[in-house]
Enzyme design. Structure first.
Site, PDB file in Angstrom:
ATOM      1  N   TYR A 246      24.581  -5.904 -15.808  1.00 46.19           N
ATOM      2  CA  TYR A 246      24.966  -4.618 -15.235  1.00 46.19           C
ATOM      3  C   TYR A 246      25.936  -4.849 -14.058  1.00 46.19           C
ATOM      4  O   TYR A 246      26.424  -5.949 -13.863  1.00 46.19           O
ATOM      5  CB  TYR A 246      23.724  -3.820 -14.847  1.00 46.19           C
ATOM      6  CG  TYR A 246      22.867  -3.491 -16.052  1.00 46.19           C
ATOM      7  CD1 TYR A 246      23.401  -2.776 -17.129  1.00 46.19           C
ATOM      8  CD2 TYR A 246      21.551  -3.926 -16.152  1.00 46.19           C
ATOM      9  CE1 TYR A 246      22.643  -2.496 -18.261  1.00 46.19           C
ATOM     10  CE2 TYR A 246      20.788  -3.656 -17.272  1.00 46.19           C
ATOM     11  CZ  TYR A 246      21.335  -2.937 -18.329  1.00 46.19           C
ATOM     12  OH  TYR A 246      20.591  -2.679 -19.452  1.00 46.19           O
TER      13      TYR A 246
ATOM     14  N   HIS B 282      18.986  -3.208  -8.953  1.00 40.41           N
ATOM     15  CA  HIS B 282      19.123  -3.923 -10.224  1.00 40.41           C
ATOM     16  C   HIS B 282      20.458  -4.671 -10.216  1.00 40.41           C
ATOM     17  O   HIS B 282      21.524  -4.088 -10.377  1.00 40.41           O
ATOM     18  CB  HIS B 282      19.078  -2.926 -11.382  1.00 40.41           C
ATOM     19  CG  HIS B 282      18.776  -3.547 -12.716  1.00 40.41           C
ATOM     20  ND1 HIS B 282      18.888  -4.897 -12.961  1.00 40.41           N
ATOM     21  CD2 HIS B 282      18.361  -2.995 -13.890  1.00 40.41           C
ATOM     22  CE1 HIS B 282      18.551  -5.140 -14.209  1.00 40.41           C
ATOM     23  NE2 HIS B 282      18.221  -4.008 -14.798  1.00 40.41           N
TER      24      HIS B 282
ATOM     25  N   HIS C 238      21.022  -8.785 -15.683  1.00 36.95           N
ATOM     26  CA  HIS C 238      21.169  -8.350 -17.082  1.00 36.95           C
ATOM     27  C   HIS C 238      22.538  -7.801 -17.467  1.00 36.95           C
ATOM     28  O   HIS C 238      22.647  -6.929 -18.327  1.00 36.95           O
ATOM     29  CB  HIS C 238      20.105  -7.295 -17.413  1.00 36.95           C
ATOM     30  CG  HIS C 238      18.712  -7.808 -17.276  1.00 36.95           C
ATOM     31  ND1 HIS C 238      17.599  -7.015 -17.467  1.00 36.95           N
ATOM     32  CD2 HIS C 238      18.230  -9.039 -16.946  1.00 36.95           C
ATOM     33  CE1 HIS C 238      16.502  -7.730 -17.270  1.00 36.95           C
ATOM     34  NE2 HIS C 238      16.868  -8.978 -16.949  1.00 36.95           N
TER      35      HIS C 238
END
Length: 363
Positions: free
Chosen positions: A181, A176, A179
């Site tokens: 992060y 990931h 977004h």
């Protein structure tokens, strides 16, 4: 094309429809352990060509939301094995989304001060323990700028989490890097004010992610590694980074020879810019390996992306919440169960209600 088989290296799928990662916060407490209820939920949706699990913290310090299932303890690995078995028994494939939230956290969740490329705090809230008891939205803390040791430790945590994922029966891992992060904050100039080898130039800002992907690929094989990016999403930032699209294209040039399982573009979520067709064309000019696209797609939009060659896989999020048999509904042109306000209320935490109690069309 959406119902065609897909083959790439070791990845063999029965259709091009993916279930996008969605936080559901149903893990068993204490210990954030995947459980039988989660196995049932994912098993119900195993007709997707590929399932990508909810974001799964790689370590305690990487955690930013309470009740999300981890993959860093033996109990969590055993819990995830129930999930992968349930999916594989129905002929499905599944990647786990490996997650480090970076600055979007609080020490009451992760046990220590959140980590970030630079000590820059933004107004943001995450799901965590309330001072009065129970859980709710709490303000994130001031992050700490990562040292070289922090970066080395994080790479090692991702590698170990990937090994744990293979032990748990996953077909691969998706990193990931979207977004707002951890990796996304390294990529963006607004959040990365470092003056060492991980900051400044686009090449330096992408270094941490590239090093991590390389280390994971060396351990489990590049063909089992994917990465999620969101160059047109502004979630977690004051404004769009004017350099991010060009940085992304440069990074794709470096990722092309790695022959990853796929690149996953997350779009049309939170605050975002529409993705121009010129970007999709530029991506294909530099990146010929598999691409997945997610973001408020319907069947027709997904078909168009596949037909134009801009995507090889198309991912759906909330339609899979209320339609466990989404593939069959698409295939037979059956109506979809609406994702309404009541469904939204049951997204995070709770029990079987709004989770495993949605029926198939011919149930």
């Amino acid at each position: 094309m959406i119902f065609q088989d897909f083959e790439h290296q070791s990845l063999s799928l029965t259709n091009r429809i993916a279930m996008a990662p969605m936080t559901r916060s149903r893990s068993t407490q204490p210990g954030d352990i995947p459980n039988e209820l989660m196995a049932k939920y994912y098993g119900q949706r195993a007709t997707a060509g590929l399932i990508v699990t909810e974001g799964t913290p790689i370590s305690e310090v990487g955690r930013g939301y309470s009740m999300t299932p981890g993959i860093y303890t033996p109990e969590q690995i055993a819990g995830w094995r129930k999930v992968t078995n349930a999916i594989h028994e129905k002929g499905g494939k599944v990647f786990v989304q490996l997650w480090h939230v970076g600055r979007r956290s609080h020490s009451s969740i992760s046990g220590q001060q959140p980590l970030a490329p630079s000590a820059i705090k933004v107004p943001d809230q995450v799901f965590g323990p309330l001072p009065s008891g129970g859980f709710g939205m709490i303000e994130i803390e001031q992050p700490k700028a990562m040292t070289q040791q922090d970066i080395d430790n994080t790479v090692a945590d991702f590698v170990q989490a990937a090994k744990n994922a293979i032990e748990a029966g996953f077909d691969g891992v998706e990193i990931h890097a979207a977004h707002g992060y951890l990796f996304d904050t390294f990529l963006r100039f607004e959040s990365n004010q470092r003056n060492d080898q991980y900051g400044g130039s686009p090449e330096n800002r992408m270094r941490f992610l590239l090093e991590t992907l390389s280390a994971i690929g060396n351990e489990i094989g590049n063909e089992k590694v994917a990465v999620r990016l969101s160059p047109h999403v502004i979630e977690g930032f004051a404004e769009q980074d004017p350099e991010l699209v060009s940085l992304t294209l440069k990074m794709l040039e470096k990722l092309q020879p790695m022959n990853l399982a796929y690149i996953h573009f997350s779009e049309n979520i939170s605050r975002y810019h529409e993705v121009p067709e010129s970007f999709r064309q530029q991506v294909r000019d530099v990146y010929q390996n598999p691409i997945m696209v997610a973001g408020k797609l319907d069947k027709d939009k997904a078909q168009a992306l596949l037909a134009k060659g801009y995507a090889d896989l198309v991912a759906f999020g909330t339609p899979f919440v209320t339609n466990p048999d989404l593939v069959a509904r698409f295939e037979n042109n059956w109506p979809l169960a609406e994702f309404d306000a009541d469904a939204r209320l049951t997204l995070y935490g709770g029990n079987a209600e709004g989770y495993t109690d949605y029926s198939s069309y011919f149930a």
